[in-house]
Write a protein that holds these residues in place. Structure first.
Motif, PDB file in Angstrom:
ATOM      1  N   TYR A  33       0.854  -1.189   0.000  1.00  0.00           N
ATOM      2  CA  TYR A  33       0.000   0.000   0.000  1.00  0.00           C
ATOM      3  C   TYR A  33       0.889   1.237   0.000  1.00  0.00           C
ATOM      4  N   VAL A  34       0.624   2.148  -0.935  1.00  0.00           N
ATOM      5  CA  VAL A  34       1.314   3.435  -0.969  1.00  0.00           C
ATOM      6  C   VAL A  34       0.452   4.443  -0.202  1.00  0.00           C
ATOM      7  N   THR A  44       5.261   3.200   2.615  1.00  0.00           N
ATOM      8  CA  THR A  44       4.798   2.025   1.851  1.00  0.00           C
ATOM      9  C   THR A  44       4.558   0.903   2.839  1.00  0.00           C
ATOM     10  N   TRP A  45       3.306   0.494   2.953  1.00  0.00           N
ATOM     11  CA  TRP A  45       2.966  -0.578   3.881  1.00  0.00           C
ATOM     12  C   TRP A  45       3.141  -1.935   3.200  1.00  0.00           C
ATOM     13  N   LYS A  99       6.569   2.760  -4.704  1.00  0.00           N
ATOM     14  CA  LYS A  99       6.574   4.228  -4.736  1.00  0.00           C
ATOM     15  C   LYS A  99       6.864   4.734  -6.146  1.00  0.00           C
ATOM     16  N   LEU A 100       7.922   4.197  -6.788  1.00  0.00           N
ATOM     17  CA  LEU A 100       8.244   4.628  -8.140  1.00  0.00           C
ATOM     18  C   LEU A 100       7.129   4.247  -9.112  1.00  0.00           C
ATOM     19  N   TYR A 101       6.503   3.099  -8.883  1.00  0.00           N
ATOM     20  CA  TYR A 101       5.413   2.685  -9.759  1.00  0.00           C
ATOM     21  C   TYR A 101       4.221   3.635  -9.623  1.00  0.00           C
ATOM     22  N   ALA A 150      14.718   0.704 -19.479  1.00  0.00           N
ATOM     23  CA  ALA A 150      13.843   1.871 -19.615  1.00  0.00           C
ATOM     24  C   ALA A 150      12.797   1.946 -18.507  1.00  0.00           C
ATOM     25  N   THR A 151      12.333   0.781 -18.017  1.00  0.00           N
ATOM     26  CA  THR A 151      11.284   0.783 -16.988  1.00  0.00           C
ATOM     27  C   THR A 151      11.830   0.791 -15.569  1.00  0.00           C
ATOM     28  N   ASP A 152      13.136   0.745 -15.418  1.00  0.00           N
ATOM     29  CA  ASP A 152      13.708   0.763 -14.067  1.00  0.00           C
ATOM     30  C   ASP A 152      13.324   2.025 -13.276  1.00  0.00           C
ATOM     31  N   PRO A 153      13.296   3.221 -13.875  1.00  0.00           N
ATOM     32  CA  PRO A 153      12.860   4.406 -13.107  1.00  0.00           C
ATOM     33  C   PRO A 153      11.380   4.369 -12.722  1.00  0.00           C
TER      34      PRO A 153
END
Length: 302
Positions: A33-34, A44-45, A99-101, A150-153
């Motif tokens: 959970y964000v 972030t839980w 979080k980044l997602y 490319a999707t790492d960030p």
């Protein structure tokens, strides 16, 4: 008034209990959970029991940490030799940073799809038709590396990329089918010829083995026959030697010797020989004639 105060107190207690119950969150396995506090990222839980401050904190996003699969629809791609093909891919990814997602990109799935199509077109654009059809593993590996970087960030890890289907234009596909049919028929003809060749080799080897066995059998029979004849001759010679030995041990008289000589002469006369050896001693000849006369009188006149 006291009754009103009690009622208000009860209402406040009920509301507090309801709020407490509604703000108790249990995070399940493989989920995250964000949490935002007053509009800003707070925490972030992960798995366990958590309490959210009412009206202050909120669950901004529930993220699944399981590996996910996205099947993209076919996309037109042009090869280096200007052949347009329809290629559809399957993407396997996993969210590693919730979080980044949540804050990295708007509409992550759409972003991944567009990025996948762009990457695939760049890779296929450097290959011709034949390379595209025979280099799926290379395409999969290059796409995975480029998409993962490319999707790492965005907090996403691309585990695998699979090219599910490559569909060339109808005319090329028809030509390829004809070529595949011709190659298949060629392989069948080769296999048939190889089978006939192997069959002939086996037949020849079988005939060779049969001839060898027959020759060995004839050889063994000849050896056994020769050994039997040799054994028979040996036994006859042994019997003759034993008879002579017994005769010598019995000290035979002259009459017995003459009779034996007559028997030997009779055997020689009855044989196929054209010459007969007659003893040179006159006394022996006289005795031989007397004995021969006796034997001749006993024979059939014919």
């Amino acid at each position: 008034m006291p009754n009103i105060a009690i009622i208000l107190l009860i209402i406040l207690l009920v509301v507090a209990v309801v709020l407490a119950v509604l703000n108790i969150k249990v995070v399940q396995q493989s989920k995250a959970y964000v949490i935002e506090r007053l509009g800003a990222y707070s925490a972030t839980w992960t798995v366990g029991l958590h309490f959210k401050i009412p009206f202050i904190e909120r669950v901004a996003k529930v993220v699944s940490l399981k590996e996910q699969v996205v099947d993209f629809p076919p996309q037109p791609v042009i090869t280096r030799d200007n052949v347009t093909m329809q290629i559809d891919t399957v993407l396997y990814f996993q969210i590693t940073d919730p979080k980044l997602y949540a804050y990295g990109v708007e509409y992550p799935m759409s972003a991944i799809e567009n990025l996948s199509v762009t990457t695939m077109r760049n890779i296929i654009g450097d290959m011709d038709l034949q390379q595209t059809l025979t280099s799926r593993d290379t395409i999969n590996t290059q796409m995975r590396l480029l998409l993962d970087e490319a999707t790492d960030p965005w907090g996403i890890k691309v585990n695998r990329v699979e090219v599910k289907n490559i569909q060339p234009p109808p005319d090329i596909q028809t030509a390829m089918e004809k070529q595949m049919k011709a190659e298949r028929e060629k392989r069948e003809a080769v296999l048939h010829a190889e089978g006939q060749k192997q069959s002939q080799i086996l037949v020849a080897e079988g005939e060779k083995e049969a001839l060898i066995l027959q020759a060995d059998a004839a050889k063994q029979a000849a050896i056994l026959k020769a050994e039997g004849e040799a054994e028979a001759i040996r036994q006859v010679q042994q019997a003759t030697a034993d008879a002579l030995k017994m005769l010598n041990e019995s000290c035979p008289t002259d009459q017995v010797i003459k009779i034996k000589a007559l028997e030997a002469f009779q055997a020689a006369a009855d044989g196929q020989a054209t010459k007969i050896i007659i003893p040179s001693e006159l006394q022996g000849l006289a005795g031989l004639v007397a004995s021969a006369k006796t034997v001749w009188d006993t024979k059939d006149p014919q």
